[in-house]
Enzyme design. Sequence first.
Site, PDB file in Angstrom:
ATOM      1  N   ARG A  65      56.111  95.125  57.276  1.00 50.34           N
ATOM      2  CA  ARG A  65      56.027  96.001  58.445  1.00 50.34           C
ATOM      3  C   ARG A  65      57.421  96.443  58.865  1.00 50.34           C
ATOM      4  O   ARG A  65      58.427  95.875  58.451  1.00 50.34           O
ATOM      5  CB  ARG A  65      55.345  95.282  59.622  1.00 50.34           C
ATOM      6  CG  ARG A  65      56.075  94.043  60.126  1.00 50.34           C
ATOM      7  CD  ARG A  65      55.334  93.439  61.331  1.00 50.34           C
ATOM      8  NE  ARG A  65      55.991  92.262  61.860  1.00 50.34           N
ATOM      9  CZ  ARG A  65      55.691  90.998  61.523  1.00 50.34           C
ATOM     10  NH1 ARG A  65      54.751  90.773  60.627  1.00 50.34           N
ATOM     11  NH2 ARG A  65      56.325  89.973  62.071  1.00 50.34           N
ATOM     12  N   SER A  66      57.446  97.467  59.704  1.00 52.13           N
ATOM     13  CA  SER A  66      58.693  97.922  60.284  1.00 52.13           C
ATOM     14  C   SER A  66      58.656  97.616  61.789  1.00 52.13           C
ATOM     15  O   SER A  66      57.987  96.661  62.207  1.00 52.13           O
ATOM     16  CB  SER A  66      58.884  99.424  60.030  1.00 52.13           C
ATOM     17  OG  SER A  66      60.172  99.850  60.440  1.00 52.13           O
ATOM     18  N   GLN A  67      59.362  98.397  62.569  1.00 55.11           N
ATOM     19  CA  GLN A  67      59.375  98.297  64.022  1.00 55.11           C
ATOM     20  C   GLN A  67      59.528  99.715  64.562  1.00 55.11           C
ATOM     21  O   GLN A  67      59.617 100.660  63.790  1.00 55.11           O
ATOM     22  CB  GLN A  67      60.527  97.399  64.505  1.00 55.11           C
ATOM     23  CG  GLN A  67      60.162  95.939  64.659  1.00 55.11           C
ATOM     24  CD  GLN A  67      61.178  95.174  65.493  1.00 55.11           C
ATOM     25  OE1 GLN A  67      62.367  95.445  65.477  1.00 55.11           O
ATOM     26  NE2 GLN A  67      60.706  94.172  66.221  1.00 55.11           N
TER      27      GLN A  67
ATOM     28  N   GLU B 252      54.927  83.299  72.966  1.00 50.12           N
ATOM     29  CA  GLU B 252      54.771  82.249  71.967  1.00 50.12           C
ATOM     30  C   GLU B 252      55.942  81.285  71.869  1.00 50.12           C
ATOM     31  O   GLU B 252      55.859  80.301  71.151  1.00 50.12           O
ATOM     32  CB  GLU B 252      54.575  82.896  70.583  1.00 50.12           C
ATOM     33  CG  GLU B 252      53.365  83.801  70.496  1.00 50.12           C
ATOM     34  CD  GLU B 252      53.286  84.509  69.151  1.00 50.12           C
ATOM     35  OE1 GLU B 252      52.190  84.506  68.569  1.00 50.12           O
ATOM     36  OE2 GLU B 252      54.304  85.048  68.679  1.00 50.12           O
TER      37      GLU B 252
ATOM     38  N   ASN C  78      60.968  94.929  59.835  1.00 50.88           N
ATOM     39  CA  ASN C  78      61.010  94.332  61.170  1.00 50.88           C
ATOM     40  C   ASN C  78      62.319  93.559  61.361  1.00 50.88           C
ATOM     41  O   ASN C  78      62.986  93.659  62.397  1.00 50.88           O
ATOM     42  CB  ASN C  78      59.791  93.411  61.296  1.00 50.88           C
ATOM     43  CG  ASN C  78      59.595  92.773  62.650  1.00 50.88           C
ATOM     44  OD1 ASN C  78      58.475  92.496  63.029  1.00 50.88           O
ATOM     45  ND2 ASN C  78      60.647  92.486  63.393  1.00 50.88           N
TER      46      ASN C  78
ATOM     47  N   ASP D  14      55.373  92.396  71.226  1.00 54.95           N
ATOM     48  CA  ASP D  14      54.566  91.275  70.758  1.00 54.95           C
ATOM     49  C   ASP D  14      54.725  90.079  71.693  1.00 54.95           C
ATOM     50  O   ASP D  14      55.735  89.417  71.632  1.00 54.95           O
ATOM     51  CB  ASP D  14      54.905  90.904  69.310  1.00 54.95           C
ATOM     52  CG  ASP D  14      56.407  90.841  69.030  1.00 54.95           C
ATOM     53  OD1 ASP D  14      57.212  91.393  69.788  1.00 54.95           O
ATOM     54  OD2 ASP D  14      56.763  90.214  68.017  1.00 54.95           O
TER      55      ASP D  14
ATOM     56  N   ARG E   8      50.663  85.866  60.439  1.00 52.30           N
ATOM     57  CA  ARG E   8      52.122  85.999  60.396  1.00 52.30           C
ATOM     58  C   ARG E   8      52.708  84.646  59.987  1.00 52.30           C
ATOM     59  O   ARG E   8      52.356  83.612  60.564  1.00 52.30           O
ATOM     60  CB  ARG E   8      52.662  86.392  61.772  1.00 52.30           C
ATOM     61  CG  ARG E   8      52.372  87.805  62.212  1.00 52.30           C
ATOM     62  CD  ARG E   8      52.786  87.999  63.660  1.00 52.30           C
ATOM     63  NE  ARG E   8      52.047  87.099  64.538  1.00 52.30           N
ATOM     64  CZ  ARG E   8      52.523  86.538  65.649  1.00 52.30           C
ATOM     65  NH1 ARG E   8      53.772  86.786  66.034  1.00 52.30           N
ATOM     66  NH2 ARG E   8      51.775  85.733  66.382  1.00 52.30           N
TER      67      ARG E   8
ATOM     68  N   GLY F  13      56.937  95.913  68.335  1.00 56.71           N
ATOM     69  CA  GLY F  13      58.017  95.391  69.156  1.00 56.71           C
ATOM     70  C   GLY F  13      57.516  94.796  70.454  1.00 56.71           C
ATOM     71  O   GLY F  13      58.195  93.987  71.074  1.00 56.71           O
TER      72      GLY F  13
ATOM     73  N   GLU G 108      66.869  87.094  77.134  1.00 52.64           N
ATOM     74  CA  GLU G 108      66.064  88.093  76.435  1.00 52.64           C
ATOM     75  C   GLU G 108      65.269  88.988  77.375  1.00 52.64           C
ATOM     76  O   GLU G 108      65.108  90.187  77.124  1.00 52.64           O
ATOM     77  CB  GLU G 108      65.115  87.327  75.499  1.00 52.64           C
ATOM     78  CG  GLU G 108      64.141  88.156  74.729  1.00 52.64           C
ATOM     79  CD  GLU G 108      63.149  87.288  73.968  1.00 52.64           C
ATOM     80  OE1 GLU G 108      62.520  87.813  73.045  1.00 52.64           O
ATOM     81  OE2 GLU G 108      62.997  86.098  74.307  1.00 52.64           O
TER      82      GLU G 108
END
Length: 530
Positions: free
Chosen positions: A190-192, A495, A181, A295, A261, A293, A477
Site C-alpha cells: 500500500r501507499s499513503q 492501537e 506506506n 488509522d 496487517r 493515514g 504525535e
Amino acid sequence: MSDATKRANEAKAARVAKADTLTPADRYQELFIDVQMSRVFDDGKTFVDCVPRKDPEQILEAYRARCDAEDFDLARFVHAHFEQPQVHKSHYVSPPGQSLRDHIDSLWDVLTRHPHEHPPNSSILPLPNDYVVPGGRFAELYYWDSYFTMLGLDESGRHDLLASMADNFAYLIDTYGHVPNGNRTYYLSRSQPPVFAFMVELFEARGVCKAIEYLPHLRKEYNYWMSGAEELRPGDTRRHCVCLEDGAILNRYWDDRDSPREEAYREDVLTARRSRRPAHQVFRELRAGAASGWDFSSRWCDGADLSTIRTTSILPVDLNCFLYKLERQICVLNRAADQRKQAEKFEQRARMRKAAIERLLWNERAGAYLDYDWERGGPREALTSAAATPLFVGLASAEQAQRTARALQDRLLRDGGLGTSELESGQQWDKPNGWAPLQWMAICGMRNYGIALADEIACRWLKTVGSLYKRESKLVEKYVITHDGDNAEGGGGGEYPLQDGFGWTNGVTRRLLHEHPHNEANEARAASRH
C-alpha cells in the site's frame, strides 16, 4: 541540480543493496503467527522490526524442529534468535530553558537515519540517502508524514536533508512503482496520501532541485493510483479506482493484500472475529484504512466499532484532492517541457476530477465537502477536518471556501486547535485529538482564500504545543485539543501508546513559529529537571 550531482545520486542509488521484499509473515510463516498471536511482545510492530541473528531459513527450521517439545519456550526462542529494535521512550531531553525552536532544530539529527545502518535480513527497505523518521516506535521513513516534516527541515535550514529525502522518494518510485506506506517490506502493498507533488513544489521553491526533474516520477506515481482505470465501465472498480454511473472516475484507498496487517496481526484477527463479514474482507478494509493515514477513524466505519470498517466503499475528499493536485502538477510540468498533448490530457483529467468532486463530494446542505459512499450512493454525513483539503489544493470556489470554513469553525474548532472529527470513538483519528498535518492543511487552505480563521487555528495550535513543551519538554504525535491550550495534553486512543518525537509535529510547529514570530510559543522554554 547539476549533472555532476545527478550522476553522483544515480551512482549512490545503484549501490543500494537489492532489497529482499519478503515480509516477516512470508518469511517466518507459522513462527510469525505463533509469535504475534501469543503476544511475545506487547507491541505487534516489535517482531516485524526485529533483526534475525542468523539466516532466517535456519531460524525457521530450528523452530519447526523444536516447537512441539514439551519444554519449548517461544519467548526464549525468539529472544535468542532475534535482536529487538531499540525504541526510545523519548529521543531527546531538552536542556532546561531550551526554546521550543532550538529543541526542534536539535531533534533533526536525532531523528535522522543513515543507509549504512540498515541491517541485512530485516524488514527495512534500504534507501540511498539519509532520511528523517517520526520517532518512537516509528523508526522508518513514512510517506505523508515526511512532507510535513520537510516544512520544518526547510525552516531549520536543513536543505541537505531535504535534498537527500527528495532523492529517496524518487528512488522508491523508480524501484517499486510507488511510494510505500513506509520503507518496510510489510508496507509495500500500500501507499499513503499521495503528497509527492507538494514535496516537489517545496524542493523547487527552496532551490533544492528543479520540479521538472521529477516529472517522470510524478507520472509513475499517477499510473500507480490510476492502474486499470481506462478499462473500467460504469459501476466497475479496480484497486484504487471506482467508475461511477456517469463514467467519472474517482479514487479510494486500497491495499493489495487481504491478510492481517503484519505490524498489528493479533489486533486485526481479533477485530475480524467481531465482524459478520468474511475475515479477508475485514483485513482488506483495515489495510486500506492504514493506507489513508487516518488509522483509525470513525470516518471509515459504521459507528464507533472498528469491526464495521468499510474504507474501500468510501471516496475520500482528501485523496481525490491530492490526486487533483497531482494531475495539475503534471499538466504544468508537461507544459514546461513543451509536451503539449500530455499537458492537455492532464488538464482534461484534472477538470473531470474537479467536476466529479463538485458533484459528489460538495454537500450543499452541510455547506462543506463530505466523503461519498459509492456503494450506498450517498454522502457520509460526518464532517471531518479533511473538508479543508479542497481549500488546500485551491479547488474550492470562494463561496465554497467561506462556507467550509464556517462549518469547520462551528463544528470542529476547539480551544486547542482544529478537531479531527465530531465522534469520540476511542480511535486516535477522532475526537478529542488534533493532528499537526490537519492543522497545516486547514491553515494554508484558508489562507489561500483570505479567511482570517487560519490565524486563529495557528495560534490555538501553537499554544497547545507550547504549553505541553513548557511542562514536559517534548513534542508528541497528537494532542487533546478540547482543553484550553494552557492545559494541553498528549492525545490518546488507537492501537499504541502516545509517541514522542515527533516528525510532523516538529515540522508544522517550526514553520508556524517562523510565520508567527510574536506568538507566545516562541517564548516557550523546557521545564527544569527534578
